[in-house]
Design a protein around this motif. Structure first.
Motif, PDB file in Angstrom:
ATOM      1  N   VAL A  42       0.981  -1.405   0.304  1.00 30.63           N
ATOM      2  CA  VAL A  42      -0.109   0.059  -0.242  1.00 30.63           C
ATOM      3  C   VAL A  42       0.954   1.462  -0.026  1.00 30.63           C
ATOM      4  O   VAL A  42       0.813   2.643  -0.725  1.00 30.63           O
ATOM      5  CB  VAL A  42      -0.896   0.189   0.951  1.00 30.63           C
ATOM      6  CG1 VAL A  42      -1.827   1.634   1.266  1.00 30.63           C
ATOM      7  CG2 VAL A  42      -2.011  -0.988   1.157  1.00 30.63           C
ATOM      8  N   ASP A  43       2.097   1.981   1.121  1.00 38.97           N
ATOM      9  CA  ASP A  43       2.565   2.777   0.570  1.00 38.97           C
ATOM     10  C   ASP A  43       3.467   2.398  -0.207  1.00 38.97           C
ATOM     11  O   ASP A  43       3.646   3.796  -0.955  1.00 38.97           O
ATOM     12  CB  ASP A  43       3.608   2.355   2.592  1.00 38.97           C
ATOM     13  CG  ASP A  43       3.598   2.290   3.258  1.00 38.97           C
ATOM     14  OD1 ASP A  43       2.051   3.351   3.332  1.00 38.97           O
ATOM     15  OD2 ASP A  43       4.085   1.909   4.440  1.00 38.97           O
ATOM     16  N   THR A  44       4.171   1.447  -0.807  1.00 40.12           N
ATOM     17  CA  THR A  44       4.254   1.480  -2.189  1.00 40.12           C
ATOM     18  C   THR A  44       3.844   2.329  -3.250  1.00 40.12           C
ATOM     19  O   THR A  44       4.207   2.560  -4.187  1.00 40.12           O
ATOM     20  CB  THR A  44       5.298   0.130  -2.927  1.00 40.12           C
ATOM     21  OG1 THR A  44       5.828  -0.513  -1.616  1.00 40.12           O
ATOM     22  CG2 THR A  44       6.335   0.412  -3.801  1.00 40.12           C
ATOM     23  N   VAL A  45       2.229   1.487  -3.322  1.00 42.00           N
ATOM     24  CA  VAL A  45       1.980   2.020  -4.426  1.00 42.00           C
ATOM     25  C   VAL A  45       1.799   3.467  -4.007  1.00 42.00           C
ATOM     26  O   VAL A  45       1.535   4.644  -5.134  1.00 42.00           O
ATOM     27  CB  VAL A  45       0.266   1.656  -4.542  1.00 42.00           C
ATOM     28  CG1 VAL A  45      -0.647   2.236  -5.330  1.00 42.00           C
ATOM     29  CG2 VAL A  45       0.486   0.203  -5.117  1.00 42.00           C
ATOM     30  N   ALA A  46       1.274   4.225  -2.591  1.00 42.61           N
ATOM     31  CA  ALA A  46       1.586   5.627  -2.971  1.00 42.61           C
ATOM     32  C   ALA A  46       2.966   6.498  -3.283  1.00 42.61           C
ATOM     33  O   ALA A  46       1.984   7.705  -3.604  1.00 42.61           O
ATOM     34  CB  ALA A  46       1.110   6.144  -0.569  1.00 42.61           C
ATOM     35  N   ASP A  47       3.551   5.852  -3.124  1.00 45.87           N
ATOM     36  CA  ASP A  47       4.643   6.377  -3.379  1.00 45.87           C
ATOM     37  C   ASP A  47       5.450   6.187  -4.839  1.00 45.87           C
ATOM     38  O   ASP A  47       5.777   7.677  -6.101  1.00 45.87           O
ATOM     39  CB  ASP A  47       7.080   5.678  -2.671  1.00 45.87           C
ATOM     40  CG  ASP A  47       6.482   5.897  -1.323  1.00 45.87           C
ATOM     41  OD1 ASP A  47       5.296   7.072  -0.948  1.00 45.87           O
ATOM     42  OD2 ASP A  47       6.574   5.123  -0.637  1.00 45.87           O
ATOM     43  N   ALA A  49       3.085   5.300  -8.015  1.00 44.55           N
ATOM     44  CA  ALA A  49       1.835   5.371  -8.274  1.00 44.55           C
ATOM     45  C   ALA A  49       1.730   5.040  -9.608  1.00 44.55           C
ATOM     46  O   ALA A  49       1.995   4.812 -10.701  1.00 44.55           O
ATOM     47  CB  ALA A  49       1.999   6.977  -8.573  1.00 44.55           C
ATOM     48  N   THR A  70      -7.727  -2.447   0.407  1.00 45.85           N
ATOM     49  CA  THR A  70      -7.065  -0.944   1.009  1.00 45.85           C
ATOM     50  C   THR A  70      -7.310   0.155   0.211  1.00 45.85           C
ATOM     51  O   THR A  70      -7.192   0.736  -0.076  1.00 45.85           O
ATOM     52  CB  THR A  70      -5.968  -1.456   1.932  1.00 45.85           C
ATOM     53  OG1 THR A  70      -6.209  -2.223   2.929  1.00 45.85           O
ATOM     54  CG2 THR A  70      -5.792   0.285   2.220  1.00 45.85           C
ATOM     55  N   LEU A  71      -6.744  -0.910  -1.245  1.00 43.20           N
ATOM     56  CA  LEU A  71      -6.321   0.473  -2.297  1.00 43.20           C
ATOM     57  C   LEU A  71      -7.614   0.805  -2.454  1.00 43.20           C
ATOM     58  O   LEU A  71      -7.563   2.693  -3.433  1.00 43.20           O
ATOM     59  CB  LEU A  71      -5.983  -0.457  -3.246  1.00 43.20           C
ATOM     60  CG  LEU A  71      -4.104  -0.834  -3.233  1.00 43.20           C
ATOM     61  CD1 LEU A  71      -3.484  -1.693  -4.069  1.00 43.20           C
ATOM     62  CD2 LEU A  71      -3.318   0.498  -2.886  1.00 43.20           C
ATOM     63  N   ARG A  74      -9.331   3.439  -1.036  1.00 44.24           N
ATOM     64  CA  ARG A  74      -8.441   4.538  -0.903  1.00 44.24           C
ATOM     65  C   ARG A  74      -8.328   5.033  -2.366  1.00 44.24           C
ATOM     66  O   ARG A  74      -8.666   6.377  -2.314  1.00 44.24           O
ATOM     67  CB  ARG A  74      -7.046   4.077  -0.940  1.00 44.24           C
ATOM     68  CG  ARG A  74      -6.021   5.392  -0.011  1.00 44.24           C
ATOM     69  CD  ARG A  74      -4.983   5.642  -0.465  1.00 44.24           C
ATOM     70  NE  ARG A  74      -4.432   4.574   1.504  1.00 44.24           N
ATOM     71  CZ  ARG A  74      -3.973   4.019   2.021  1.00 44.24           C
ATOM     72  NH1 ARG A  74      -2.455   4.304   1.699  1.00 44.24           N
ATOM     73  NH2 ARG A  74      -3.451   3.776   3.433  1.00 44.24           N
ATOM     74  N   TYR A  75      -7.939   4.432  -3.456  1.00 48.82           N
ATOM     75  CA  TYR A  75      -8.805   5.059  -4.561  1.00 48.82           C
ATOM     76  C   TYR A  75      -9.355   5.101  -6.083  1.00 48.82           C
ATOM     77  O   TYR A  75      -9.176   4.968  -6.882  1.00 48.82           O
ATOM     78  CB  TYR A  75      -6.715   4.604  -5.269  1.00 48.82           C
ATOM     79  CG  TYR A  75      -5.811   4.616  -4.389  1.00 48.82           C
ATOM     80  CD1 TYR A  75      -5.133   6.426  -4.673  1.00 48.82           C
ATOM     81  CD2 TYR A  75      -5.237   3.690  -4.589  1.00 48.82           C
ATOM     82  CE1 TYR A  75      -3.941   6.063  -3.589  1.00 48.82           C
ATOM     83  CE2 TYR A  75      -4.000   4.135  -3.460  1.00 48.82           C
ATOM     84  CZ  TYR A  75      -3.672   5.331  -3.504  1.00 48.82           C
ATOM     85  OH  TYR A  75      -2.251   6.403  -2.639  1.00 48.82           O
TER      86      TYR A  75
END
Length: 124
Positions: A42-47, A49, A70-71, A74-75
């Motif tokens: 999840v954090d890597t997806v945010a960073d 993209a 979760t994704l 969020r998105y």
């Protein structure tokens, strides 16, 4: 080669699968990054993209199902496009993947050409 370079995150606890897929994707001109633990996705997806996420369902620490939920919370469905890359095959597994929020389901082992063709369809 795809019409447009995609940013693709590969998440699998098997380092050989991560290496194989990221090498294949880079050879096709995509930008690819790999992670091995569910807790990092999840954090890597945010960073990072990514345009697409190739996600193993049976990851340690956090399952692919939990990550997709979760994704999607969020998105929404905008990004990334999420591929189940899993050893869990058959109609029931594919339906569950769809219900949870995966966009595509590939059962290991799969033909790399099929994955690349599907990725190419994401490029405008």
């Amino acid at each position: 080669m795809a019409c447009r370079k995609l940013r693709i995150l590969v998440a699998d606890d098997d380092p050989d699968i991560v290496l194989s897929l990221t090498t294949l994707l880079r050879a096709e001109g995509h930008e690819a990054l790999g992670v091995h633990h569910g807790a990092d996705v999840v954090d890597t997806v945010a960073d990072f993209a990514p345009d697409a996420l190739l996600l193993d369902i049976g990851l340690p620490q956090k399952s692919g199902y939990e990550i997709v939920r979760t994704l999607r919370e969020r998105y929404g469905s905008a990004r990334p496009v999420i591929f189940a890359i899993t050893g869990r095959g058959g109609a029931v597994a594919e339906r569950l993947s769809e219900m949870v929020g995966f966009d595509f389901h590939f059962t290991k082992p799969f033909e790399p050409k099929e994955l690349l063709a599907t990725l190419s369809s994401l490029a405008p």
